[in-house]
Write an enzyme that holds these catalytic residues in place. Structure first.
Site, PDB file in Angstrom:
ATOM      1  CE  LYS A 231      60.903 -36.045 -18.146  1.00 37.23           C
ATOM      2  NZ  LYS A 231      62.189 -35.702 -17.490  1.00 37.23           N
TER       3      LYS A 231
ATOM      4  CD  GLU B 123      61.323 -40.045 -19.038  1.00 38.23           C
ATOM      5  OE1 GLU B 123      61.668 -39.330 -19.999  1.00 38.23           O
ATOM      6  OE2 GLU B 123      62.030 -40.204 -18.027  1.00 38.23           O
TER       7      GLU B 123
END
Length: 297
Positions: free
Chosen positions: A214, A177
């Site tokens: 993500k 992420e």
């Protein structure tokens, strides 16, 4: 070895990932939005007990099942806790049909070169072994990009993939992420640099390995389509990044193949003071809206 049934669900099933991983720094705000003031607790243990009660209420809701919520990201203390006497990760999979993930980062370093790298995780191997023992499928770790600085963005992605390989060595699926701050003026330039860096690091992945990504909802719709189509990427999921739920859903629906992994947008409208019927109805409507946005994408 990864659980093959969980892997198939994460790779193929319609739905989205619930982010229930607020840490010590973000928990007071999450509780306040839920209607619990800081005066309701006097130390960290009481605070975490309250957030675990909130998360348990969400997980036990009739609306919160693997039919639409295919995965959930847990905070370490949530993983170590129980729901109705069952370890949380086991409860998620065995009772709700939801794949459990664990947040493993320890927070962010100060900004340098327009980015915030992750703080050192010296005990990561110990935590990953515990996660495997507790039937967790994968992990999540967050960095933040605050400017379109090529060197900074490369440092973020390099750190994420280095630790991602460490996570893969334990048989766990890493969710990488590198969040782009949605408020920065050069967001689109940062996203283009991020895409190029991720592509380069995917090329270096050992053969047969996959990661998940993500990412912030991009300024240019479908910017991350090459990553979604890359066989080395199991799934690309979107963080809400501070957008209200309706706006996050609208933007998500414009990105084909991207699914949600929302936190604040998921719990928006939920309150400690709601009756169970009101709570479940609100959560059900929320899940339906995020599911539809993910499926449209």
């Amino acid at each position: 070895m990864m659980n093959a049934t969980m892997a198939k669900q994460m790779a193929e099933k319609d739905g989205f990932i619930a982010a229930l991983d607020q840490s010590g720094g973000s928990t007071p705000k999450a509780l306040k939005l839920y209607g619990i003031k800081e005066s309701a607790y006097s130390n960290d243990e009481e605070m975490f007990a309250l957030i675990h009660t909130m998360r348990s209420r969400i997980i036990k809701s009739p609306a919160f099942t693997g039919d639409k919520v295919i995965g959930a990201i847990l905070f370490e203390r949530t993983m170590d806790g129980e729901i109705d006497g069952i370890p949380t990760a086991e409860y998620l999979w065995n009772k709700r049909g939801i794949v459990p993930f664990l947040k493993v980062d320890k927070g962010l370093m100060d900004d340098a070169n327009g980015v915030q790298l992750m703080k050192p995780m010296g005990d990561l191997d110990v935590l990953l072994k515990r996660a495997v023992e507790k039937s967790v499928f994968g992990t999540k770790m967050r960095s933040v990009i605050n400017a379109a600085n090529e060197d900074g963005i490369e440092a973020v992605v390099a750190q994420q993939f280095e630790i991602g390989n460490q996570i893969l060595s334990h048989g766990l699926m890493p969710i990488i992420e590198p969040e782009v701050n949605i408020k920065i003026e050069d967001k689109q330039d940062a996203e283009n640099l991020l895409l190029a860096s991720i592509k380069a690091h995917l090329e270096k992945l050992p053969e047969g390995r996959q990661v998940m990504l993500k990412l912030s909802l991009p300024t240019e719709a479908n910017l991350y389509k090459p990553l979604i189509e890359d066989p080395r990427v199991m799934r690309v999921v979107a963080l809400s990044g501070g957008y209200p739920r309706d706006e996050a859903n609208r933007l998500l629906s414009q990105n084909a193949g991207m699914i949600a992994s929302f936190s604040r947008a998921l719990t928006e409208g939920l309150s400690d003071g709601q009756s169970d019927a009101e709570f479940d109805s609100t959560l059900s409507a929320t899940i339906d809206s995020i599911f539809e946005a993910s499926r449209k994408g």
